[in-house]
Design a protein around this motif. Structure first.
Motif, PDB file in Angstrom:
ATOM      1  N   CYS A  95      -8.790  -4.958  -0.648  1.00  0.00           N
ATOM      2  CA  CYS A  95      -9.310  -3.743  -0.018  1.00  0.00           C
ATOM      3  C   CYS A  95      -8.198  -3.036   0.757  1.00  0.00           C
ATOM      4  N   ASP A  96      -8.506  -1.846   1.249  1.00  0.00           N
ATOM      5  CA  ASP A  96      -7.512  -1.011   1.918  1.00  0.00           C
ATOM      6  C   ASP A  96      -7.331  -1.422   3.376  1.00  0.00           C
ATOM      7  N   ALA A 105      -2.000   7.194   3.467  1.00  0.00           N
ATOM      8  CA  ALA A 105      -3.447   7.428   3.456  1.00  0.00           C
ATOM      9  C   ALA A 105      -3.850   8.895   3.450  1.00  0.00           C
ATOM     10  N   ASN A 157     -16.269   2.222   2.138  1.00  0.00           N
ATOM     11  CA  ASN A 157     -15.058   3.046   2.151  1.00  0.00           C
ATOM     12  C   ASN A 157     -13.829   2.313   1.629  1.00  0.00           C
ATOM     13  N   ASN A 158     -14.010   1.113   1.056  1.00  0.00           N
ATOM     14  CA  ASN A 158     -12.914   0.277   0.520  1.00  0.00           C
ATOM     15  C   ASN A 158     -12.022  -0.329   1.602  1.00  0.00           C
ATOM     16  N   TRP A 159     -12.384  -0.173   2.858  1.00  0.00           N
ATOM     17  CA  TRP A 159     -11.556  -0.712   3.944  1.00  0.00           C
ATOM     18  C   TRP A 159     -11.816  -2.209   4.116  1.00  0.00           C
ATOM     19  N   HIS A 197       0.825  -1.192   0.000  1.00  0.00           N
ATOM     20  CA  HIS A 197       0.000   0.000   0.000  1.00  0.00           C
ATOM     21  C   HIS A 197       0.868   1.255   0.000  1.00  0.00           C
ATOM     22  N   LEU A 209      -6.713  -0.459   6.856  1.00  0.00           N
ATOM     23  CA  LEU A 209      -6.789   0.731   7.714  1.00  0.00           C
ATOM     24  C   LEU A 209      -6.778   2.022   6.894  1.00  0.00           C
ATOM     25  N   GLY A 210      -7.394   1.965   5.714  1.00  0.00           N
ATOM     26  CA  GLY A 210      -7.486   3.152   4.870  1.00  0.00           C
ATOM     27  C   GLY A 210      -6.276   3.425   4.006  1.00  0.00           C
ATOM     28  N   ASP A 261      -4.771  12.618   2.110  1.00  0.00           N
ATOM     29  CA  ASP A 261      -5.382  13.087   0.864  1.00  0.00           C
ATOM     30  C   ASP A 261      -4.375  13.797  -0.025  1.00  0.00           C
ATOM     31  N   LYS A 303      -3.816  10.750  -2.395  1.00  0.00           N
ATOM     32  CA  LYS A 303      -4.129   9.470  -1.768  1.00  0.00           C
ATOM     33  C   LYS A 303      -3.949   8.300  -2.733  1.00  0.00           C
TER      34      LYS A 303
END
Length: 385
Positions: free
Chosen positions: A85-86, A36, A70-72, A33, A88-89, A38, A50
């Motif tokens: 998916c993400d 996170a 939220n994609n988490w 990843h 923790l964001g 913006d 992001k």
């Protein structure tokens, strides 16, 4: 390679100095990843968003799993969600993409060219094993790989998926050892050992930067919880013949998200004072005298990797290290309890003169010889010359 730790030139100089002192450096590599925030500007002056890192990654290089609003990741036992998916964001990179793989492999190669001996693949369970294998095949020069697999069972991903490309960090070892010490149930620990990855593929540890921040402290041990017990657990890990041991030196903190101490420039403050003494709040735990002795014991016993005459009774644990020729050149006994204990030299330990590395004293010992162990103490015995 510009970071909060310093410039690329400073990083390369550090690696060179470590290598000259006989110390290999491995890097914590995050390939699952990106950050996170913006928007912002990195320490090297690079602007980022992001899911947009100009000149490196664009929106098409990330997953957008479309789950949970939220994609988490919410269901860590759903393999697809875990790896698409993400976390923790943190925007999840599309590691199946050949172009993403090439860029990540180039990063690993650049580290190798800087003299880095190995990499710790952060959040490895969130990257399919095939993707990791492809990235490593496209990289060059890296001598050692370990995968961080924060799993306590294998319902979602299995250790074997990652063992083909590197060693694996065995978090269950940490949980089970802490539980055995806290609950005085070493039988469970030794039984669970049988289900761990092969020793030659395992990286073991008592604590690390993830575990010390677990809010549930029941099955973890950290220097901030109980320094004496944590030290003794680390000595046990170094004495017991399983895996590649990792000693953790971090810094003391008071809040969950607290980072390391920083200089006014925003860079990480030095861990050492001008006289090379440890600077608070860094722990410099690798310098602990008992840890250094336990490392010497491990090195002396390196040719005797089989544990024999294993015995345990609540807070007491004893075992010997046996060589390939059947001789016993070393043995150890531990007492994790909070009060003094009386015991005897276990059956099977050869009689003779034994030197305890921790105290520096030599004893004449035979099976049945009485032993007194103070609270939270150990003996690491080697044959006296």
């Amino acid at each position: 390679l510009e970071s909060r730790g310093g410039t690329e030139a400073e990083f390369r100089k550090m690696v060179d100095r470590c290598r000259a002192a006989g110390v290999d450096v491995y890097a914590d590599v995050v390939i699952n990843h990106m950050q996170a925030q913006d928007a912002g500007v990195g320490f090297g002056g690079t602007p980022f968003g992001k899911r947009n890192h100009p000149g490196l990654f664009g929106p098409a290089d990330f997953h957008a799993c479309g789950r949970n609003g939220n994609n988490w990741i919410q269901n860590f036992y759903d393999r697809w969600e875990l790896q698409n998916c993400d976390l923790l964001g943190l925007p999840d990179l599309a590691t199946e993409s050949p172009s993403v793989q090439e860029k990540l492999a180039g990063y690993i190669t650049r580290l190798a060219e800087a003299g880095v001996a190995g990499v710790r693949m952060d959040a490895a369970k969130h990257v399919p094993g095939d993707d990791l294998a492809a990235i490593l095949r496209k990289s060059h020069g890296m001598r050692y790989v370990m995968h961080e697999l924060l799993i306590n069972d294998e319902r979602t991903v299995r250790f074997s998926e990652y063992e083909r490309t590197g060693d694996v960090m065995v978090f269950p070892y940490s949980f089970d050892l802490a539980s055995a010490i806290r609950n005085e149930k070493f039988g469970d620990f030794f039984r669970n050992l049988m289900g761990y990855p092969w020793s030659q593929n395992a990286v073991v540890f008592v604590d690390n930067h993830d575990l010390e921040r677990f809010r549930d402290r029941s099955n973890v041990l950290s220097v901030g919880d109980d320094g004496a017990l944590y030290r003794l657990a680390t000595v046990f890990m170094l004495a017991w013949p399983y895996g590649y041991p990792q000693i953790y030196s971090g810094y003391r903190f008071t809040s969950y998200d607290e980072g390391p101490p920083l200089l006014p420039s925003g860079h990480t403050a030095p861990a050492l004072n001008a006289d090379a003494s440890c600077r608070a709040p860094f722990t410099c735990f690798h310098r602990d005298p008992q840890v250094k002795v336990a490392l010497a014991f491990r090195n002396l016993a390196a040719g005797a990797f089989r544990a024999v005459h294993v015995g345990y009774d609540r807070s007491l644990v004893a075992f010997a290290r046996e060589s390939s020729d059947g001789t016993v050149p070393s043995w150890a006994i531990f007492h994790f309890g909070s009060r003094e204990a009386q015991t005897r030299v276990p059956e099977g330990i050869p009689g003779g003169r034994w030197r305890d590395l921790l105290s520096g004293k030599t004893f004449s010992l035979h099976p049945g010889t009485p032993l007194r162990l103070p609270a939270r103490s150990a003996h690491l015995f080697v044959r006296a010359e």
